[in-house]
Motif scaffolding. Structure first.
Motif, mmCIF file in Angstrom:
data_model
loop_
_atom_site.group_PDB
_atom_site.id
_atom_site.type_symbol
_atom_site.label_atom_id
_atom_site.label_comp_id
_atom_site.label_asym_id
_atom_site.label_seq_id
_atom_site.Cartn_x
_atom_site.Cartn_y
_atom_site.Cartn_z
ATOM 1 N N ARG A 37 4.540 0.600 10.680
ATOM 2 C CA ARG A 37 5.001 -0.232 11.711
ATOM 3 C C ARG A 37 4.266 0.195 13.331
ATOM 4 N N ASN B 160 0.557 -0.604 12.990
ATOM 5 C CA ASN B 160 0.382 -2.137 13.358
ATOM 6 C C ASN B 160 0.421 -2.283 14.931
ATOM 7 N N LYS C 53 11.363 -0.973 4.604
ATOM 8 C CA LYS C 53 12.571 -1.400 3.568
ATOM 9 C C LYS C 53 12.652 -2.923 3.791
ATOM 10 N N ASN D 175 -5.109 -5.301 8.001
ATOM 11 C CA ASN D 175 -4.321 -5.984 8.845
ATOM 12 C C ASN D 175 -5.507 -6.355 10.130
ATOM 13 N N ILE E 266 0.840 -1.212 -0.047
ATOM 14 C CA ILE E 266 -0.033 0.122 0.026
ATOM 15 C C ILE E 266 0.966 1.300 -0.005
ATOM 16 N N TYR F 47 3.944 7.800 5.138
ATOM 17 C CA TYR F 47 2.510 7.604 4.577
ATOM 18 C C TYR F 47 1.582 8.481 4.950
HETATM 19 N N1 LIG Z 1 3.970 -0.566 1.836
HETATM 20 C C1 LIG Z 1 3.372 -1.327 3.064
HETATM 21 N N2 LIG Z 1 2.262 -1.911 2.841
HETATM 22 C C2 LIG Z 1 1.620 -2.429 3.999
HETATM 23 N N3 LIG Z 1 2.231 -2.613 4.838
HETATM 24 C C3 LIG Z 1 3.511 -2.194 5.303
HETATM 25 C C4 LIG Z 1 3.976 -1.560 4.320
HETATM 26 N N4 LIG Z 1 5.268 -1.172 4.569
HETATM 27 C C5 LIG Z 1 5.594 -1.524 5.593
HETATM 28 N N5 LIG Z 1 4.368 -2.349 6.033
HETATM 29 C C6 LIG Z 1 4.206 -2.979 7.512
HETATM 30 O O1 LIG Z 1 5.096 -2.175 8.382
HETATM 31 C C7 LIG Z 1 5.798 -3.041 9.082
HETATM 32 C C8 LIG Z 1 7.127 -2.466 9.431
HETATM 33 O O2 LIG Z 1 7.728 -2.535 8.061
HETATM 34 P P1 LIG Z 1 9.394 -2.927 7.795
HETATM 35 O O3 LIG Z 1 9.705 -4.074 8.867
HETATM 36 O O4 LIG Z 1 9.508 -3.244 6.524
HETATM 37 O O5 LIG Z 1 10.014 -1.552 8.061
HETATM 38 P P2 LIG Z 1 11.504 -1.273 7.890
HETATM 39 O O6 LIG Z 1 11.667 0.101 7.071
HETATM 40 O O7 LIG Z 1 12.349 -2.188 7.354
HETATM 41 O O8 LIG Z 1 11.965 -0.774 9.338
HETATM 42 P P3 LIG Z 1 13.385 -1.024 9.983
HETATM 43 O O9 LIG Z 1 14.186 0.001 9.124
HETATM 44 O O10 LIG Z 1 13.219 -0.462 11.220
HETATM 45 O O11 LIG Z 1 13.959 -2.339 9.894
HETATM 46 C C9 LIG Z 1 5.654 -4.402 8.201
HETATM 47 O O12 LIG Z 1 5.760 -5.702 9.055
HETATM 48 C C10 LIG Z 1 4.172 -4.386 7.540
HETATM 49 O O13 LIG Z 1 3.572 -4.951 8.303
#
Ligand SMILES: Nc1ncnc2c1ncn2[C@@H]1O[C@H](COP(=O)(O)OP(=O)(O)OP(=O)(O)O)[C@@H](O)[C@H]1O
Length: 364
Positions: A235, A238, A82, A210, A46, A198
């Motif tokens: 995150r 969630n 990411k 979710n 999304i 977002y």
């Molecule tokens: N574009 C998206 N659409 C839907 N859900 C998302 C999206 N991006 C992230 N999420 C939700 O947010 C949560 C956290 O995202 P994620 O772990 O990929 O973040 P990150 O940028 O890797 O954070 P970090 O740098 O702390 O590791 C995911 O488990 C997912 O449920």
């Protein structure tokens, strides 16, 4: 090709290891609920439309050419997706994914197994890539360019370098601090994707989807309420959703409506802007202790007894984005919005001394 995920060395937070702590300690087990909520395919992503579209082009080209994806660098504040994007690319291609973190790759020999074991077309995800020591960074330059490592055997006059060819694979780097990456490392990534906060509409969709995954019912108003109070971050959305769901089960019949969500968030002291106690403490420290600034992140961190990384990576990005704080060459300064939010009166500032005065900022 085999589909496999090996998680290794992902630290549970961004602190430097303290005395007695082992930076190579095994990572905590992934949160099963968080994993359940993570999108698996590009079509489930999304928001971040422009990023998703560019990645779909890269995926289609890689598949048609039967070649690995180009090296990709994701940057942006924590929790914006990411790791999710890396997982989605791995699922879309059906290739092996190995995960590690810059913080756990101290020496060349730490990274070596990831390189030599990488399967053709696979993905190596390096989280917090800005934490790679310079020597390790330089070691992976030839990997990223020519898929080879240069290994020095022997010492002194007898030393010789051998080139070890590797399979062609993709490195995906993730960082909250792209500015800390050296230019040569940054240039070796063919795609640079910056993830933005977002908007509430996208977060409300994520929350509704979710909630269904968690078998909870949520009204549209409640989803929007949570979205508006999630600091633009999936995150956080969630975790707010999980808390509100528990609250609804404990205090009502389990259905999440507007009043349940407001009560649940109030209990966690999350305010109308989605700020928690730590955010407000930051603004309060900046305003009361440092008279509104300018002051440096180090001074704020020391006063709040938090790590500078937590301040820079977790607290400040959203406050900067919402313009509660601005960064000037002399340090952080609280804006009128910050005073208003805390219900404090802003002292009169001489326009000559006003760091937020655009005319004055030109001369700094
Ligand atoms: N574009 C998206 N659409 C839907 N859900 C998302 C999206 N991006 C992230 N999420 C939700 O947010 C949560 C956290 O995202 P994620 O772990 O990929 O973040 P990150 O940028 O890797 O954070 P970090 O740098 O702390 O590791 C995911 O488990 C997912 O449920």
């Amino acid at each position: 090709m085999a589909r496999e995920v090996k998680i290794k060395g992902k630290p549970d937070d961004d602190r430097e290891p303290g005395a007695g702590e082992d930076r190579h300690a095994p990572p905590p087990p992934p949160d099963a609920v968080e994993e359940k909520l993570r999108p698996q395919r590009l079509s489930e992503i999304i928001g971040q439309r422009a990023v998703a579209e560019r990645l779909s082009i890269a995926l289609a080209a890689a598949k048609k050419r039967n070649e690995p994806l180009p090296h990709i660098l994701f940057d942006g504040p924590p929790g914006l997706g990411k790791t999710t994007f890396a997982g989605v690319l791995h699922n879309e291609l059906g290739v092996e994914l190995n995960l590690t973190s810059g913080a756990s790759l101290d020496k060349k020999m730490d990274v070596m197994p990831y390189l030599t074991n990488a399967a053709e077309g696979s993905i190596l995800f390096i989280d917090e890539i800005h934490r790679l020591p310079r020597a390790v960074e330089e070691f992976i330059y030839p990997v990223m360019e020519d898929f080879r490592v240069d290994v020095v055997l022997g010492e002194g006059m007898a030393a010789r370098t051998i080139n070890l060819p590797l399979k062609k694979f993709t490195i995906i780097g993730a960082t909250t601090r792209s500015g800390m990456l050296s230019a040569p490392l940054r240039e070796r990534f063919h795609m640079h994707e910056h993830l933005e906060f977002y908007d509430p509409e996208d977060l409300a969709r994520i929350i509704t989807i979710n909630a269904a995954k968690l078998r909870a019912t949520i009204s549209d108003e409640a989803a929007w309420e949570l979205a508006g109070r999630s600091r633009g971050t999936p995150r956080i959305a969630n975790s707010r959703l999980r808390w509100v769901r528990d609250y609804a089960i404990a205090r009502a019949d389990g259905a999440i409506d507007l009043s349940i969500s407001r009560d649940a968030l109030a209990m966690q002291e999350i305010d109308s802007e989605g700020m928690d106690k730590q955010d407000r403490r930051y603004l309060d420290t900046l305003i009361r202790v440092f008279k509104g600034g300018p002051t440096g992140a180090e001074a704020l961190a020391a006063t709040m007894t938090l790590s500078v990384d937590t301040i820079r990576d977790e607290v400040e990005p959203y406050l900067l984005r919402r313009e509660f704080v601005v960064r000037t060459p002399r340090g952080r300064v609280a804006t009128a919005a910050a005073y208003r939010h805390l219900g404090l009166a802003q002292p009169e500032v001489d326009p000559e001394d006003d760091l937020l005065n655009p005319q004055r900022r030109l001369f700094l």
